[in-house]
Design an enzyme around this catalytic site. Sequence first.
Site, PDB file in Angstrom:
ATOM      1  N   HIS A  96      -1.622   6.277   1.557  1.00 30.40           N
ATOM      2  CA  HIS A  96      -1.221   5.623   0.305  1.00 30.40           C
ATOM      3  C   HIS A  96       0.297   5.522   0.252  1.00 30.40           C
ATOM      4  O   HIS A  96       1.005   6.207   0.997  1.00 30.40           O
ATOM      5  CB  HIS A  96      -1.748   6.392  -0.911  1.00 30.40           C
ATOM      6  CG  HIS A  96      -1.227   7.804  -0.999  1.00 30.40           C
ATOM      7  ND1 HIS A  96       0.059   8.107  -1.367  1.00 30.40           N
ATOM      8  CD2 HIS A  96      -1.832   8.983  -0.754  1.00 30.40           C
ATOM      9  CE1 HIS A  96       0.233   9.408  -1.352  1.00 30.40           C
ATOM     10  NE2 HIS A  96      -0.908   9.970  -0.975  1.00 30.40           N
TER      11      HIS A  96
ATOM     12  N   SER B 269      -1.946  12.049   3.018  1.00 36.49           N
ATOM     13  CA  SER B 269      -0.594  11.710   2.605  1.00 36.49           C
ATOM     14  C   SER B 269       0.432  11.990   3.710  1.00 36.49           C
ATOM     15  O   SER B 269       0.316  11.455   4.809  1.00 36.49           O
ATOM     16  CB  SER B 269      -0.251  12.479   1.314  1.00 36.49           C
ATOM     17  OG  SER B 269       0.940  12.007   0.747  1.00 36.49           O
TER      18      SER B 269
END
Length: 250
Positions: A149, A126
């Site tokens: 993501h 992340s």
Amino acid sequence: MYTYRNEDPQKQNQPVTEPQEKEPSIVETIQQLGQTTAPMLESNIYCMTIIGQVEGHLVLPPQNKTTKYEHIIPQLVAAEQNMKIEGVLVVLNTVGGDVEAGLAIAEMIASLSKPTVTLVLGGGHSIGVPIAVAGNKSFIAETATMTIHPIRLNGMVIGVPQTFEYMDKMQERVVRFVTSHSNITEFRFKELMFKTGELARDIGTTVIGQDAVRDGLIDAVGGVGDAISELTRQINARKQQTHAMGGALQ
């Protein structure tokens, strides 16, 4: 009636000294900051760890392992100012966390004038991705993973177009930083970010070791020895450049 007398009259005139505060021990330093240096060792390399979840403006529950940006930023400033520190090694094993706090740490690392090397061990997921690419050179362990993501919002979300525009702008900040500090293209990074079918109940991609190098996200596969060797090489090159510039000015 009983009277008490001082056994040592000379101590009556001695000034009373206040107890001095002792310096925190290595164990206390580990508990508070999650890092320490090897005992009885003078090193010109400062090792910084980004572990657990990157904590932002809200304090996470006590059972969470966290990296607090209010601890990291002053340490980076101190490393920049300390003349004995010639290079910074950043070791990551993080699940991600707050976007703005992660970007702040990444910008701090990228703006250091001293050589910096990052190493992903375990995971750099992340918002850990921008931190992993912020150094002059990045390494990843062969079994380490990185999850790419889209960003998310916690708490109340207002269902208006402005909410999407805000998230899109914040996401562009992450994309712009990653693509400008690594060799991955914007098209490929967004392709990995919006891929469906790979992550359960989510959108995105998990890249492992060599895959991250092949896509240009990380520079090389390696471990602690490789990272320290590269950092030492950068330090020596910087010394030679400084020495050459000093000789030219003379």
